[in-house]
Enzyme design. Structure first.
Site, PDB file in Angstrom:
ATOM      1  N   LYS A 110      10.020 -15.917  -9.275  1.00 18.09           N
ATOM      2  CA  LYS A 110       9.288 -17.162  -9.027  1.00 18.09           C
ATOM      3  C   LYS A 110      10.142 -18.385  -9.315  1.00 18.09           C
ATOM      4  O   LYS A 110       9.988 -19.410  -8.661  1.00 18.09           O
ATOM      5  CB  LYS A 110       7.985 -17.193  -9.818  1.00 18.09           C
ATOM      6  CG  LYS A 110       7.005 -16.162  -9.284  1.00 18.09           C
ATOM      7  CD  LYS A 110       5.574 -16.488  -9.563  1.00 18.09           C
ATOM      8  CE  LYS A 110       4.681 -15.501  -8.836  1.00 18.09           C
ATOM      9  NZ  LYS A 110       3.344 -15.413  -9.397  1.00 18.09           N
ATOM     10  N   LYS A 191       4.477  -3.364   3.966  1.00 20.15           N
ATOM     11  CA  LYS A 191       3.145  -3.282   3.397  1.00 20.15           C
ATOM     12  C   LYS A 191       2.211  -4.299   4.051  1.00 20.15           C
ATOM     13  O   LYS A 191       2.634  -5.416   4.334  1.00 20.15           O
ATOM     14  CB  LYS A 191       3.257  -3.592   1.902  1.00 20.15           C
ATOM     15  CG  LYS A 191       2.298  -2.851   1.018  1.00 20.15           C
ATOM     16  CD  LYS A 191       2.661  -3.037  -0.434  1.00 20.15           C
ATOM     17  CE  LYS A 191       1.983  -4.255  -1.004  1.00 20.15           C
ATOM     18  NZ  LYS A 191       1.933  -4.292  -2.459  1.00 20.15           N
ATOM     19  N   LYS A 194      -1.377 -10.396   2.919  1.00 21.10           N
ATOM     20  CA  LYS A 194      -1.954 -11.606   3.526  1.00 21.10           C
ATOM     21  C   LYS A 194      -0.908 -12.669   3.736  1.00 21.10           C
ATOM     22  O   LYS A 194      -1.180 -13.651   4.411  1.00 21.10           O
ATOM     23  CB  LYS A 194      -3.113 -12.185   2.709  1.00 21.10           C
ATOM     24  CG  LYS A 194      -3.298 -11.638   1.363  1.00 21.10           C
ATOM     25  CD  LYS A 194      -4.449 -12.250   0.633  1.00 21.10           C
ATOM     26  CE  LYS A 194      -4.146 -12.097  -0.846  1.00 21.10           C
ATOM     27  NZ  LYS A 194      -5.212 -11.826  -1.702  1.00 21.10           N
TER      28      LYS A 194
HETATM   29  P1  AMP Z   1      -1.677  -8.364  -4.228  1.00 21.48           P
HETATM   30  O1  AMP Z   1      -2.712  -9.052  -3.427  1.00 21.48           O
HETATM   31  O2  AMP Z   1      -0.430  -8.020  -3.448  1.00 21.48           O
HETATM   32  O3  AMP Z   1      -1.403  -9.010  -5.555  1.00 21.48           O
HETATM   33  O4  AMP Z   1      -2.281  -6.928  -4.594  1.00 21.48           O
HETATM   34  C1  AMP Z   1      -3.462  -6.745  -5.339  1.00 21.48           C
HETATM   35  C2  AMP Z   1      -3.686  -5.253  -5.476  1.00 21.48           C
HETATM   36  O5  AMP Z   1      -3.879  -4.652  -4.194  1.00 21.48           O
HETATM   37  C3  AMP Z   1      -2.512  -4.503  -6.121  1.00 21.48           C
HETATM   38  O6  AMP Z   1      -3.022  -3.570  -7.046  1.00 21.48           O
HETATM   39  C4  AMP Z   1      -1.822  -3.808  -4.987  1.00 21.48           C
HETATM   40  O7  AMP Z   1      -1.291  -2.568  -5.392  1.00 21.48           O
HETATM   41  C5  AMP Z   1      -2.933  -3.610  -3.969  1.00 21.48           C
HETATM   42  N1  AMP Z   1      -2.395  -3.767  -2.608  1.00 21.48           N
HETATM   43  C6  AMP Z   1      -1.968  -4.906  -2.011  1.00 21.48           C
HETATM   44  N2  AMP Z   1      -1.548  -4.680  -0.752  1.00 21.48           N
HETATM   45  C7  AMP Z   1      -1.696  -3.338  -0.529  1.00 21.48           C
HETATM   46  C8  AMP Z   1      -1.445  -2.483   0.594  1.00 21.48           C
HETATM   47  N3  AMP Z   1      -0.933  -2.935   1.739  1.00 21.48           N
HETATM   48  N4  AMP Z   1      -1.713  -1.172   0.451  1.00 21.48           N
HETATM   49  C9  AMP Z   1      -2.222  -0.693  -0.703  1.00 21.48           C
HETATM   50  N5  AMP Z   1      -2.492  -1.449  -1.785  1.00 21.48           N
HETATM   51  C10 AMP Z   1      -2.243  -2.754  -1.715  1.00 21.48           C
END
Ligand code: AMP
Ligand code: TRP
Length: 324
Positions: A110, A191, A194
């Site tokens: 960051k 992956k 958003k």
């Molecule tokens: P984030 O929004 O990236 O901080 O992710 C929040 C939670 O969602 C974390 O526990 C990630 O492991 C899970 N997560 C985010 N994107 C994915 C994805 N494409 N597939 C599976 N889990 C996800």
């Protein structure tokens, strides 16, 4: 057993979040004493828009409630509503070595990303996170892989405090998200996220016409066989994973059922299934959007319940540190 996790107030969830992490949280609330906290004080360590913050907090609360968090089964609250988080963060900061904070991967990333915004809050981010967790005598912290380093640091802080001032904290453990990884629809080797292009992800509350459009235009390959082979056929494999999650059928069974069918048919079936699967989420989301006073009441009640637990930890800590 207490479970605690923090949610950044960033609004919309996608099916990757749901199948990767949320679904376990919803199960955890049936088994443990769960606290889920919207971490607004963490959100302000990187550039943000003050006028949007309240809206984002409320939207996040609505998203999690619509996804299945039940205020009768868990405590849902906003971090800045319980001032003990800041108080404990200050106290814990006095026993946290500066070097430990500087070597955190998230801090390094960051600070590179926001060189103009390099503030002490960003460096102290993990201390506040440790306070979040330790305030509630947490034993399990469901998080994604990227947060494990912060949980390790939290354990070290707890250990150091207990050794220096006497036992006040439990040592929490990370509970890694065990769900399936969902890949992006337009770049299936990445992956689903958003921050990527909107074509790549499906929001949990997305309208049927958009879901259909996104699934139909998902990137596949020039072949014809519907087969799970993530190395050579990442697009089709990802669609099969999603198909399996929403239908509850094994991928092997799906391969057999879809044998001889084209990619278009696979996508058509999947779009319809997904639209049905997400329909209760959309309905609940719309309902909560019209009941914002009720949602705010849930958050207030959550804060009251959290505060009771937090205050008893703070008392203990201050007494041990000679501040009371
Ligand atoms: P984030 O929004 O990236 O901080 O992710 C929040 C939670 O969602 C974390 O526990 C990630 O492991 C899970 N997560 C985010 N994107 C994915 C994805 N494409 N597939 C599976 N889990 C996800
Ligand atoms: N740092 C976490 C993230 O970026 C959010 C968070 C804040 C958190 N406090 C927490 C997670 C306490 C678990 C426990 O996702």
């Amino acid at each position: 057993m207490n479970v605690f996790s923090g949610i950044r107030p960033s609004g919309d969830l996608h099916i990757g979040n749901y199948f990767g992490a949320m679904r376990q949280w919803i199960e955890l609330q049936n088994k443990y004493n769960c606290l889920f906290c919207i971490v607004d004080l963490h959100a302000i360590t990187t550039p943000y828009e003050p006028k949007d913050l309240q809206k984002n907090i409320l939207e996040t609360a609505i998203a999690y409630l619509a996804a299945g968090l039940d205020p009768e089964k868990c405590v849902l609250f906003v971090q800045s509503d319980v001032k003990e988080h800041c108080e404990l963060a200050w106290l814990l900061g006095t026993i946290t070595p500066l070097g430990d904070l500087k070597r955190m991967t998230q801090f390094k990333e960051k600070s590179k990303k926001y060189p103009q915004y390099l503030n002490a809050g960003l460096l102290n981010y993990p201390v506040l996170m440790a306070a979040d967790i330790l305030l509630y005598q947490t034993t399990l912290v469901p998080v994604g892989k990227d947060q494990v380093q912060h949980i390790e640091l939290t354990r070290e802080i707890a250990r150091r405090f207990n050794k220096t001032f006497g036992n006040a904290f439990k040592e929490p453990k990370a509970l890694l998200s065990q769900g399936q990884k969902i890949m992006s629809l337009d770049e299936p080797r990445k992956k689903m996220s958003k921050t990527g292009s909107p074509k790549g992800y499906i929001g949990l509350f997305e309208e049927p016409s958009k879901i259909r459009k996104k699934i139909m235009s998902a990137v596949t390959d020039s072949g014809k066989t519907i087969k799970y082979d993530p190395k050579r056929k990442p697009g089709i494999s990802n669609l099969l994973v999603i198909y399996s999650l929403v239908s509850g059928k094994d991928i092997k069974v799906l391969e057999r059922e879809l044998k001889g069918k084209g990619y278009r048919q696979l996508k058509k079936n999947l779009a319809s299934l997904l639209i049905d699967f997400l329909s209760p989420f959309r309905r609940k989301h719309k309902e909560f959007l019209t009941r914002q006073v009720y949602v705010k009441e849930i958050l207030k009640r959550g804060a009251r319940r959290a505060r009771l637990q937090a205050q008893s930890t703070i008392k203990r800590v201050k007494t041990k540190m000679g501040l009371m």
